[in-house]
Design an enzyme around this catalytic site. Sequence first.
Site, short mmCIF file in Angstrom:
data_model
loop_
_atom_site.label_atom_id
_atom_site.label_comp_id
_atom_site.label_asym_id
_atom_site.label_seq_id
_atom_site.Cartn_x
_atom_site.Cartn_y
_atom_site.Cartn_z
N SER A 1 0.83 -1.21 0.00
CA SER A 1 0.00 0.00 0.00
C SER A 1 0.86 1.27 0.00
O SER A 1 1.83 1.38 0.74
CB SER A 1 -0.91 0.01 1.22
N THR B 1 -9.06 -1.12 1.96
CA THR B 1 -8.78 -1.58 0.61
C THR B 1 -9.15 -3.05 0.49
O THR B 1 -9.77 -3.62 1.38
CB THR B 1 -7.32 -1.24 0.21
N LYS C 1 -13.81 -3.70 1.22
CA LYS C 1 -14.60 -2.48 0.97
C LYS C 1 -16.10 -2.72 1.19
O LYS C 1 -16.81 -1.82 1.64
CB LYS C 1 -14.34 -1.93 -0.43
N ASP D 1 -13.26 6.76 -4.25
CA ASP D 1 -12.58 6.30 -5.46
C ASP D 1 -13.09 7.03 -6.69
O ASP D 1 -12.32 7.45 -7.55
CB ASP D 1 -12.78 4.79 -5.63
N ALA E 1 -15.00 -1.73 -8.76
CA ALA E 1 -14.32 -0.51 -9.16
C ALA E 1 -15.25 0.35 -10.02
O ALA E 1 -15.28 1.58 -9.88
CB ALA E 1 -13.05 -0.85 -9.94
N MET F 1 -7.35 2.15 -14.40
CA MET F 1 -7.38 2.37 -12.95
C MET F 1 -6.20 1.71 -12.24
O MET F 1 -5.87 2.08 -11.12
CB MET F 1 -8.68 1.83 -12.36
N TYR G 1 -2.39 1.04 -11.29
CA TYR G 1 -1.28 1.99 -11.26
C TYR G 1 0.05 1.30 -10.99
O TYR G 1 0.08 0.19 -10.45
CB TYR G 1 -1.53 3.09 -10.22
N GLY H 1 -3.71 4.74 -12.98
CA GLY H 1 -4.54 5.17 -11.86
C GLY H 1 -3.80 5.82 -10.70
O GLY H 1 -4.38 5.98 -9.62
P1 ATR Z 1 -13.14 -4.97 -8.78
O1 ATR Z 1 -13.72 -4.86 -7.43
O2 ATR Z 1 -11.68 -4.65 -8.88
O3 ATR Z 1 -13.94 -4.25 -9.82
P2 ATR Z 1 -14.36 -7.47 -9.48
O4 ATR Z 1 -15.59 -7.04 -8.78
O5 ATR Z 1 -13.84 -8.86 -9.28
O6 ATR Z 1 -13.15 -6.53 -9.13
O7 ATR Z 1 -14.57 -7.19 -11.04
C1 ATR Z 1 -13.60 -7.55 -11.98
C2 ATR Z 1 -14.04 -7.04 -13.35
O8 ATR Z 1 -13.05 -7.38 -14.31
C3 ATR Z 1 -15.35 -7.68 -13.84
O9 ATR Z 1 -16.06 -6.72 -14.60
C4 ATR Z 1 -14.83 -8.81 -14.73
O10 ATR Z 1 -15.73 -9.21 -15.74
P3 ATR Z 1 -16.89 -10.30 -15.40
O11 ATR Z 1 -17.91 -9.59 -14.57
O12 ATR Z 1 -17.43 -10.69 -16.74
O13 ATR Z 1 -16.21 -11.40 -14.68
C5 ATR Z 1 -13.65 -8.14 -15.36
N1 ATR Z 1 -12.66 -9.08 -15.88
C6 ATR Z 1 -11.76 -9.80 -15.18
N2 ATR Z 1 -11.00 -10.54 -16.02
C7 ATR Z 1 -11.42 -10.27 -17.29
C8 ATR Z 1 -11.02 -10.69 -18.60
N3 ATR Z 1 -10.03 -11.56 -18.77
N4 ATR Z 1 -11.67 -10.18 -19.67
C9 ATR Z 1 -12.68 -9.29 -19.50
N5 ATR Z 1 -13.11 -8.84 -18.28
C10 ATR Z 1 -12.48 -9.33 -17.20
#
Ligand code: ATR
Length: 273
Positions: A15, A62, A66, A102, A131, A215, A217, A239
Amino acid sequence: MTDRYAVIGHPINHSKSPQIHAAFAQATGQDLSYTAIDSPLDGFAATVATFRESGGKGVNVTLPFKLEACALATDPSEAARLAGAANALKFDGDRIWADNFDGVGLVNDIQVNLGHALRGRRVLVLGAGGATRGALLPLSAQGPAVLAVANRSADKAHALRADFAAHAALQTGGYAELAGESFDVVINATSAGLSNETLPLPPGLFAPGALAYDMVYGKGLTPFLRQAQQAGVSALADGVGMLVEQAAEAFVWWRGVRPGTAAVIRSLSVPLV
Ligand code: ATR
């Protein structure tokens, strides 16, 4: 007496928040300490309680806590309630105030630091996870002409449209539905790049002069930013500014003093190569 703050997460050793808040405190002359606390996965509420009972004034939260942070609050802000997630808590007697900075951090970085106005522009967010949820309300508040969300699973994007219906008119769908569309600001809020995967973005997605914003970084040119660059985009950002701007919002909320962010962003920036 020195006021105590912390960031709680798991893992937490990478962090940047202690460094950011120490810089803010020094620049504004605030007497505070800010540490990083690694919480057991099944012990977030207990970790918060211990910190609070020992006199802690507030925490940042984090991954992966969250959602729990929002649920713990007696007084969640509208941004936190809509996101279902909080990244900052403030302790005041029996009350726990929660907010999610955020999204406002993202908006401030795009508009103030990077100079891309959002009003009247076509804005696309890729991903429909936490996010994205945190970003939609502040993005919508800027009055974009279009605010679209595309996700691998289109149903998850459609669910967001329903959840935010009272606050934002979202255009939602899968990646295939982006064909023939173009956007002035494209924000990657997926975790695809973390496993080095690229997104199926159609040709022509980036309008002339578009901003591509990841987003993530500190990773240099991410797979998404590389895709954008190959599509001819020259305005690329990661980010780091969003990270520092959300920290600044929490700092003002806790301390009533707004720190400058430019020097801190510069010190944490990694070249996009
Ligand atoms: P965060 O809290 O960081 O947003 P999350 O809630 O796990 O993490 O969401 C991850 C996002 O990345 C989701 O929108 C996921 O798509 P799905 O909802 O279809 O799973 C997306 N994501 C992760 N890996 C991906 C990949 N290889 N291609 C496209 N989208 C991906």
